[in-house]
Design a protein around this motif. Structure first.
Motif, mmCIF file in Angstrom:
data_model
loop_
_atom_site.group_PDB
_atom_site.id
_atom_site.type_symbol
_atom_site.label_atom_id
_atom_site.label_comp_id
_atom_site.label_asym_id
_atom_site.label_seq_id
_atom_site.Cartn_x
_atom_site.Cartn_y
_atom_site.Cartn_z
ATOM 1 N N TYR A 182 51.585 -2.006 -20.045
ATOM 2 C CA TYR A 182 50.822 -3.167 -19.581
ATOM 3 C C TYR A 182 49.315 -3.012 -19.780
ATOM 4 O O TYR A 182 48.551 -3.881 -19.383
ATOM 5 C CB TYR A 182 51.090 -3.411 -18.084
ATOM 6 C CG TYR A 182 50.900 -2.195 -17.202
ATOM 7 C CD1 TYR A 182 49.667 -1.579 -17.055
ATOM 8 C CD2 TYR A 182 51.979 -1.647 -16.524
ATOM 9 C CE1 TYR A 182 49.498 -0.470 -16.255
ATOM 10 C CE2 TYR A 182 51.831 -0.537 -15.717
ATOM 11 C CZ TYR A 182 50.578 0.056 -15.592
ATOM 12 O OH TYR A 182 50.417 1.162 -14.798
ATOM 13 N N ASP A 185 45.598 -3.062 -19.849
ATOM 14 C CA ASP A 185 44.630 -4.125 -20.149
ATOM 15 C C ASP A 185 43.344 -3.563 -20.763
ATOM 16 O O ASP A 185 42.396 -4.306 -20.991
ATOM 17 C CB ASP A 185 44.326 -4.933 -18.880
ATOM 18 C CG ASP A 185 43.718 -4.101 -17.761
ATOM 19 O OD1 ASP A 185 43.278 -2.953 -18.013
ATOM 20 O OD2 ASP A 185 43.676 -4.600 -16.618
ATOM 21 N N GLY A 232 40.391 3.696 -20.373
ATOM 22 C CA GLY A 232 40.661 5.037 -20.784
ATOM 23 C C GLY A 232 41.005 5.951 -19.591
ATOM 24 O O GLY A 232 41.194 5.492 -18.487
ATOM 25 N N ASP A 273 46.385 6.359 -9.600
ATOM 26 C CA ASP A 273 47.467 5.427 -9.922
ATOM 27 C C ASP A 273 48.739 6.258 -10.104
ATOM 28 O O ASP A 273 48.813 7.073 -11.015
ATOM 29 C CB ASP A 273 47.090 4.694 -11.214
ATOM 30 C CG ASP A 273 48.021 3.540 -11.556
ATOM 31 O OD1 ASP A 273 49.175 3.558 -11.105
ATOM 32 O OD2 ASP A 273 47.580 2.648 -12.295
ATOM 33 N N LYS A 325 52.036 6.281 -11.613
ATOM 34 C CA LYS A 325 52.632 5.414 -12.635
ATOM 35 C C LYS A 325 54.090 5.121 -12.306
ATOM 36 O O LYS A 325 54.895 6.032 -12.088
ATOM 37 C CB LYS A 325 52.510 6.079 -14.013
ATOM 38 C CG LYS A 325 51.062 6.215 -14.488
ATOM 39 C CD LYS A 325 50.391 4.861 -14.670
ATOM 40 C CE LYS A 325 48.920 4.998 -15.029
ATOM 41 N NZ LYS A 325 48.220 3.698 -15.050
ATOM 42 N N LYS A 336 47.305 3.996 -5.876
ATOM 43 C CA LYS A 336 47.643 2.658 -6.357
ATOM 44 C C LYS A 336 48.992 2.676 -7.081
ATOM 45 O O LYS A 336 49.292 3.605 -7.835
ATOM 46 C CB LYS A 336 46.572 2.172 -7.330
ATOM 47 C CG LYS A 336 46.724 0.719 -7.732
ATOM 48 C CD LYS A 336 45.984 0.393 -9.011
ATOM 49 C CE LYS A 336 44.495 0.380 -8.812
ATOM 50 N NZ LYS A 336 43.825 -0.094 -10.066
ATOM 51 N N HIS A 363 49.763 -7.552 -14.153
ATOM 52 C CA HIS A 363 49.295 -8.921 -14.375
ATOM 53 C C HIS A 363 50.336 -9.802 -15.079
ATOM 54 O O HIS A 363 50.605 -10.916 -14.654
ATOM 55 C CB HIS A 363 48.004 -8.836 -15.187
ATOM 56 C CG HIS A 363 47.220 -10.088 -15.220
ATOM 57 N ND1 HIS A 363 46.691 -10.652 -14.084
ATOM 58 C CD2 HIS A 363 46.894 -10.910 -16.245
ATOM 59 C CE1 HIS A 363 46.050 -11.757 -14.416
ATOM 60 N NE2 HIS A 363 46.153 -11.935 -15.717
ATOM 61 N N GLN A 364 50.938 -9.292 -16.144
ATOM 62 C CA GLN A 364 51.806 -10.138 -16.970
ATOM 63 C C GLN A 364 53.292 -9.964 -16.673
ATOM 64 O O GLN A 364 54.120 -10.667 -17.238
ATOM 65 C CB GLN A 364 51.546 -9.879 -18.468
ATOM 66 C CG GLN A 364 51.728 -8.438 -18.911
ATOM 67 C CD GLN A 364 50.464 -7.599 -18.788
ATOM 68 O OE1 GLN A 364 49.811 -7.596 -17.749
ATOM 69 N NE2 GLN A 364 50.132 -6.877 -19.837
ATOM 70 N N GLN A 415 43.835 -8.468 -9.193
ATOM 71 C CA GLN A 415 42.658 -8.122 -9.989
ATOM 72 C C GLN A 415 41.728 -9.337 -10.028
ATOM 73 O O GLN A 415 41.910 -10.259 -10.825
ATOM 74 C CB GLN A 415 43.081 -7.694 -11.388
ATOM 75 C CG GLN A 415 43.850 -6.373 -11.413
ATOM 76 C CD GLN A 415 44.268 -6.042 -12.832
ATOM 77 O OE1 GLN A 415 45.067 -6.759 -13.424
ATOM 78 N NE2 GLN A 415 43.725 -4.976 -13.376
HETATM 79 C C1 LIG Z 1 42.693 0.564 -17.260
HETATM 80 S S1 LIG Z 1 43.084 1.807 -16.065
HETATM 81 C C2 LIG Z 1 41.838 3.056 -16.393
HETATM 82 C C3 LIG Z 1 41.944 4.257 -15.468
HETATM 83 C C4 LIG Z 1 43.193 5.124 -15.634
HETATM 84 N N1 LIG Z 1 43.572 5.325 -16.997
HETATM 85 C C5 LIG Z 1 44.363 4.556 -14.836
HETATM 86 O O1 LIG Z 1 45.368 4.176 -15.433
HETATM 87 O O2 LIG Z 1 44.236 4.517 -13.611
HETATM 88 C C6 LIG Z 1 42.481 1.103 -14.514
HETATM 89 C C7 LIG Z 1 43.525 0.471 -13.645
HETATM 90 O O3 LIG Z 1 43.940 -0.754 -14.235
HETATM 91 C C8 LIG Z 1 45.331 -0.881 -14.019
HETATM 92 N N2 LIG Z 1 45.903 -1.819 -14.965
HETATM 93 C C9 LIG Z 1 45.905 -1.713 -16.309
HETATM 94 N N3 LIG Z 1 46.539 -2.751 -16.875
HETATM 95 C C10 LIG Z 1 46.939 -3.555 -15.857
HETATM 96 C C11 LIG Z 1 47.651 -4.798 -15.797
HETATM 97 N N4 LIG Z 1 48.071 -5.397 -16.887
HETATM 98 N N5 LIG Z 1 47.872 -5.342 -14.576
HETATM 99 C C12 LIG Z 1 47.444 -4.717 -13.452
HETATM 100 N N6 LIG Z 1 46.764 -3.549 -13.436
HETATM 101 C C13 LIG Z 1 46.524 -2.976 -14.634
HETATM 102 C C14 LIG Z 1 45.821 0.528 -14.237
HETATM 103 O O4 LIG Z 1 47.134 0.721 -13.774
HETATM 104 C C15 LIG Z 1 44.790 1.308 -13.460
HETATM 105 O O5 LIG Z 1 45.122 1.378 -12.091
#
Ligand SMILES: C[S@@+](CC[C@H](N)C(=O)[O-])C[C@H]1O[C@@H](n2cnc3c(N)ncnc32)[C@H](O)[C@@H]1O
Ligand SMILES: Nc1nc2[nH]cc(C(=O)O)c2c(=O)[nH]1
Ligand code: SF4
Ligand SMILES: [Mg+2]
Length: 215
Positions: free
Chosen positions: A39, A41, A74, A118, A120, A145, A179-180, A203
């Motif tokens: 997912y 973003d 990243g 986070d 996963k 998270k 989100h999606q 978000q």
């Molecule tokens: C882009 S990541 C960067 C930091 C780190 N790589 C991480 O995954 O926590 C920041 C946060 O955005 C969340 N995130 C990324 N894509 C997302 C989406 N499509 N919908 C909701 N949260 C999203 C990630 O899960 C993470 O908690």
């Protein structure tokens, strides 16, 4: 290279997530990530970027006169020089948060930083990367998270919440819809029905600005 970091962007916006959601914040986005969440973003931060000295980054951040600074990517912890960056941001008096996938060791991060770890979920396709040793290091200053892609992910997150008593270890446990992938309304209904000790979050930047870069 010494005292440099590969950086995708530095921008000033409203924090869209976590405990400080809604507060004006400067973001420092580090380039590169060893994971590939389905997912993601922020895939534009997987490559490219510019090599920057810590001094030039600190100077740019100071130009915004922020109270809050969020270091994200990243995967920030994939670059060792993020550790002195975080320390120097704290020394400058900012309230600093770090967004991390939880796949890498968080132990070297300055304890003044609020670490947003986070965990996963299976729906990310990267749950096998979770470093569960990080959980024992969490304090009330930190946040956990779950980004939830389905009802199965929700049930998995609840099982981890119970197994590790996460609401007693971290200051916040955040449940965020991918989100999606899942309806925010469904996730809200599940959290309420189960009366969970978690904060559901959306978000804010996607609601306000539809995922424009630099917001
Ligand atoms: C882009 S990541 C960067 C930091 C780190 N790589 C991480 O995954 O926590 C920041 C946060 O955005 C969340 N995130 C990324 N894509 C997302 C989406 N499509 N919908 C909701 N949260 C999203 C990630 O899960 C993470 O908690
Ligand atoms: N406004 C805004 N808030 C954010 N909070 C975490 C973000 C991230 O990409 O890690 C982010 C982002 O990209 N924009
Ligand atoms: S760990 Fe973070 S930056 Fe990396 S792919 Fe997953 S959400 Fe994107
Ligand atoms: Mg983002």
């Amino acid at each position: 290279m010494q005292n440099t970091l590969r950086i995708t962007e530095v921008f000033y916006s409203l924090q869209g997530e976590t405990r400080t959601s809604g507060l004006p914040t400067v973001f420092v986005r580090l380039t590169g990530c060893p994971l590939r969440c389905q997912y993601c973003d922020s895939a534009y931060a997987f490559s490219g970027g510019t090599q920057r000295t810590l001094d030039s980054l600190l100077e740019q951040v100071a130009g915004y006169r922020p109270r809050y600074v969020c270091v994200t990517g990243g995967e920030p912890l994939a670059q060792p020089n993020v550790i002195p960056l975080l320390e120097r941001l704290c020394d400058s008096g900012y309230s600093v948060s770090l967004e991390t996938s939880g796949a890498l060791d968080i132990s070297a991060v300055d304890t003044r930083v609020s670490r947003v770890v986070d965990l996963k979920t299976p729906g990310s396709n990267e749950a096998h990367r979770n470093r569960y040793e990080n959980i024992a290091l969490l304090t009330a200053h930190d946040q956990v998270k779950f980004v939830i892609c389905s009802r199965e992910d929700y049930d998995w997150a609840v099982s981890k919440l119970i197994e590790y008593r996460l609401e007693q270890r971290a200051g916040e446990v955040l449940f965020s819809p991918s989100h999606q992938d899942v309806s925010a309304r469904d996730l809200a209904d599940w959290v309420v029905a189960d009366n969970l000790p978690v904060r559901m979050q959306l978000q804010l930047h996607k609601i306000l600005w539809n995922d424009e870069p630099g917001r």
